[in-house]
Write a protein that holds these residues in place. Structure first.
Motif, short mmCIF file in Angstrom:
data_model
loop_
_atom_site.label_atom_id
_atom_site.label_comp_id
_atom_site.label_asym_id
_atom_site.label_seq_id
_atom_site.Cartn_x
_atom_site.Cartn_y
_atom_site.Cartn_z
N LEU A 78 0.83 -1.20 0.00
CA LEU A 78 0.00 0.00 0.00
C LEU A 78 0.87 1.25 0.00
O LEU A 78 1.93 1.29 0.63
N GLU A 79 0.44 2.27 -0.70
CA GLU A 79 1.17 3.52 -0.76
C GLU A 79 0.25 4.68 -0.43
O GLU A 79 -0.97 4.59 -0.61
N GLY A 80 0.84 5.75 0.05
CA GLY A 80 0.06 6.93 0.40
C GLY A 80 0.93 7.96 1.04
O GLY A 80 2.16 7.88 1.01
N ARG A 81 0.30 8.94 1.69
CA ARG A 81 1.04 10.06 2.27
C ARG A 81 1.48 9.82 3.70
O ARG A 81 2.16 10.63 4.29
N SER A 82 1.09 8.69 4.27
CA SER A 82 1.48 8.38 5.64
C SER A 82 2.67 7.42 5.65
O SER A 82 2.84 6.61 4.73
N GLN A 83 3.49 7.52 6.68
CA GLN A 83 4.61 6.61 6.85
C GLN A 83 4.25 5.42 7.73
O GLN A 83 5.08 4.55 7.96
N SER A 84 3.03 5.38 8.22
CA SER A 84 2.57 4.29 9.08
C SER A 84 1.82 3.26 8.25
O SER A 84 0.79 3.58 7.65
N PRO A 85 2.29 2.01 8.19
CA PRO A 85 1.58 0.97 7.42
C PRO A 85 0.15 0.77 7.90
O PRO A 85 -0.75 0.55 7.08
N VAL A 86 -0.07 0.82 9.21
CA VAL A 86 -1.42 0.62 9.74
C VAL A 86 -2.34 1.77 9.31
O VAL A 86 -3.51 1.55 8.96
N ALA A 87 -1.81 2.99 9.32
CA ALA A 87 -2.61 4.14 8.88
C ALA A 87 -2.98 4.01 7.40
O ALA A 87 -4.10 4.30 7.00
N LEU A 88 -2.03 3.56 6.58
CA LEU A 88 -2.30 3.36 5.16
C LEU A 88 -3.39 2.31 4.97
O LEU A 88 -4.29 2.47 4.13
N LEU A 89 -3.31 1.22 5.74
CA LEU A 89 -4.31 0.17 5.65
C LEU A 89 -5.68 0.68 6.07
O LEU A 89 -6.69 0.44 5.38
N PHE A 90 -5.73 1.40 7.17
CA PHE A 90 -7.01 1.92 7.66
C PHE A 90 -7.64 2.87 6.64
O PHE A 90 -8.84 2.80 6.36
N ASP A 91 -6.82 3.76 6.07
CA ASP A 91 -7.33 4.68 5.06
C ASP A 91 -7.84 3.93 3.83
O ASP A 91 -8.87 4.28 3.25
N ALA A 92 -7.09 2.89 3.43
CA ALA A 92 -7.48 2.13 2.25
C ALA A 92 -8.80 1.40 2.46
O ALA A 92 -9.58 1.24 1.51
N LEU A 93 -9.07 0.98 3.68
CA LEU A 93 -10.31 0.27 3.96
C LEU A 93 -11.48 1.23 4.19
O LEU A 93 -12.61 0.94 3.82
N LEU A 94 -11.17 2.37 4.81
CA LEU A 94 -12.23 3.33 5.13
C LEU A 94 -12.63 4.15 3.90
O LEU A 94 -13.81 4.45 3.71
N ARG A 95 -11.64 4.52 3.08
CA ARG A 95 -11.91 5.30 1.85
C ARG A 95 -11.09 4.68 0.72
O ARG A 95 -10.01 5.17 0.38
N PRO A 96 -11.60 3.63 0.11
CA PRO A 96 -10.81 2.78 -0.78
C PRO A 96 -10.13 3.47 -1.96
O PRO A 96 -9.01 3.14 -2.30
N ASP A 97 -10.77 4.42 -2.62
CA ASP A 97 -10.19 4.99 -3.83
C ASP A 97 -10.06 6.50 -3.77
O ASP A 97 -10.10 7.18 -4.79
N THR A 98 -9.88 7.03 -2.57
CA THR A 98 -9.80 8.47 -2.40
C THR A 98 -8.66 9.08 -3.18
O THR A 98 -8.80 10.14 -3.81
N ASP A 99 -7.48 8.45 -3.14
CA ASP A 99 -6.31 9.00 -3.82
C ASP A 99 -6.47 9.06 -5.33
O ASP A 99 -5.69 9.72 -6.02
N PHE A 100 -7.47 8.37 -5.86
CA PHE A 100 -7.72 8.37 -7.30
C PHE A 100 -8.95 9.20 -7.67
O PHE A 100 -9.47 9.12 -8.78
N GLY A 101 -9.40 9.99 -6.70
CA GLY A 101 -10.53 10.89 -6.96
C GLY A 101 -11.88 10.24 -6.89
O GLY A 101 -12.89 10.87 -7.26
N GLY A 102 -11.96 9.01 -6.42
CA GLY A 102 -13.24 8.31 -6.34
C GLY A 102 -13.97 8.60 -5.05
O GLY A 102 -13.47 9.27 -4.15
N ASN A 103 -15.17 8.08 -4.95
CA ASN A 103 -15.98 8.26 -3.74
C ASN A 103 -16.62 6.95 -3.31
O ASN A 103 -17.75 6.91 -2.84
N MET A 104 -15.88 5.86 -3.50
CA MET A 104 -16.37 4.53 -3.13
C MET A 104 -16.59 4.46 -1.62
O MET A 104 -15.79 4.98 -0.83
N LYS A 105 -17.65 3.82 -1.22
CA LYS A 105 -17.95 3.69 0.20
C LYS A 105 -16.96 2.75 0.88
O LYS A 105 -16.31 1.92 0.24
N SER A 106 -16.89 2.87 2.19
CA SER A 106 -16.00 2.02 2.98
C SER A 106 -16.36 0.54 2.80
O SER A 106 -17.53 0.18 2.65
N VAL A 107 -15.33 -0.30 2.83
CA VAL A 107 -15.56 -1.75 2.75
C VAL A 107 -15.72 -2.34 4.15
O VAL A 107 -15.83 -3.56 4.30
#
Length: 328
Positions: free
Chosen positions: A70-99
């Motif tokens: 997982l990649e993103g703006r945080s240096q914490s792997p757990v934070a990246l995972l949480f963001d990916a699950l809570l807002r799956p495609d935010t970094d790509f401009g999407g608005n998919m609901k949380s999984v």
């Protein structure tokens, strides 16, 4: 915090009850995340991993394994995972609901207390209520309560996908109430010391003589300051950054036209000391506070010079200049 070295902190510590503290309280209260049975995550590798343990809570899985790749703006792997699950495609401009779906498992609740100077929501209560968020309003949400759903019930609306600081502060305070977390929060608390030591069983009701953290400070009340002292096995120091400016200790730093708070910029605008005809305001820094200052100045057509250390296209986490979001 570790226990190998006896930590002692005898300077004012600003405890926090902002969104991170609220989210942590939500988890400590026994609310447990699971992947929705029919959810499909847009990240194919993460989706494959999530199907390997159906029905098992995220907290009971290997977080290092799930966060790999997982990649993103945080240096914490757990934070990246949480963001990916809570807002799956935010970094790509999407608005998919949380999984994620959340279940309240009381047997997993851990007694805790959240100390903060302000009401739940922290520094958001200190920001001018009409200011709009730098990030999209829906990104400010906490687990299991979408900002847009909350605003609809309040008959409020987003402004070009942004929310006002006043609405977000109200949302955080309301979230604590709706999720039944209010008994965990103590407002008006200022921590002045955190020490590692052995409590006196007669004075604090301890059942044994094991070393604990002693958290001392005072509560701001109408009748004055009321001292308090708590003993705890674990302490999370969330010191925040909003009102902790970095002082350089150089000549001229205390000149009357140099400020470290956004409120000073707001006050100068209100009294007419800053207008579109003024000389440019120099804003130094690449963080969210700097971005808020740039946005505020531009909103009132005040000329701005924005100075920051790195290139505007520097991809490293934590150093992305505010100018990228602040300047159209």
């Amino acid at each position: 915090m570790g226990t190998d070295d006896p930590p002692v902190c005898r300077r004012p510590v600003e405890p926090r009850n902002g969104p991170s503290g609220i989210c942590l309280s939500y988890l400590l209260s026994g609310y447990t995340p699971y992947v929705k049975p029919d959810a499909i995550h847009p990240h194919p590798l993460l989706q494959r991993k999530l199907t390997e343990a159906p029905g098992v809570s995220i907290l009971d899985q290997d977080l290092d394994y799930l966060s790999e790749g997982l990649e993103g703006r945080s240096q914490s792997p757990v934070a990246l995972l949480f963001d990916a699950l809570l807002r799956p495609d935010t970094d790509f401009g999407g608005n998919m609901k949380s999984v994620l779906t959340w279940k309240h498992r009381k047997e997993h609740a851990i007694p805790h207390v959240v100390l903060g100077r302000n009401l739940p929501g922290g520094a958001w209560h200190s920001i001018e209520g009409s200011m709009v968020t730098l990030s999209q309003g829906q990104w400010m949400g906490l687990p299991d309560l979408e900002v847009k759903d909350w605003m609809q019930k309040k008959r409020r609306g987003l402004r070009n996908s942004r929310a006002t600081a006043g609405d977000i502060a109200h949302y955080y305070r309301d979230y604590v109430v709706k999720k039944g977390l209010g008994h965990n929060f103590v407002s008006g608390a200022v921590v002045t010391a955190v020490e590692w030591g052995t409590p006196n069983p007669n004075s604090c009701g301890a059942q044994d003589s094991s070393p604990l953290f002693q958290v001392s400070g005072f509560l701001s009340r109408d009748q004055g300051r009321q001292p308090f002292s708590l003993w705890a096995r674990n302490v999370v120091l969330a010191t925040g950054t909003f009102d902790s400016p970095a002082r350089l200790g150089i000549p001229g730093e205390a000149l009357p036209f140099i400020h470290h708070e956004l409120s000073a910029l707001e006050a100068a605008t209100r009294v007419g000391a800053l207008t579109p005809a003024s000389d440019p305001v120099l804003i130094i820094g690449a963080g969210l506070s700097a971005a808020d200052a740039v946005l505020y100045a531009r909103h009132y057509n005040i000329p701005v010079i924005h100075a920051f250390r790195r290139a505007v296209d520097d991809p490293r986490p934590g150093v992305q200049p505010a100018a990228q979001d602040a300047v159209p």
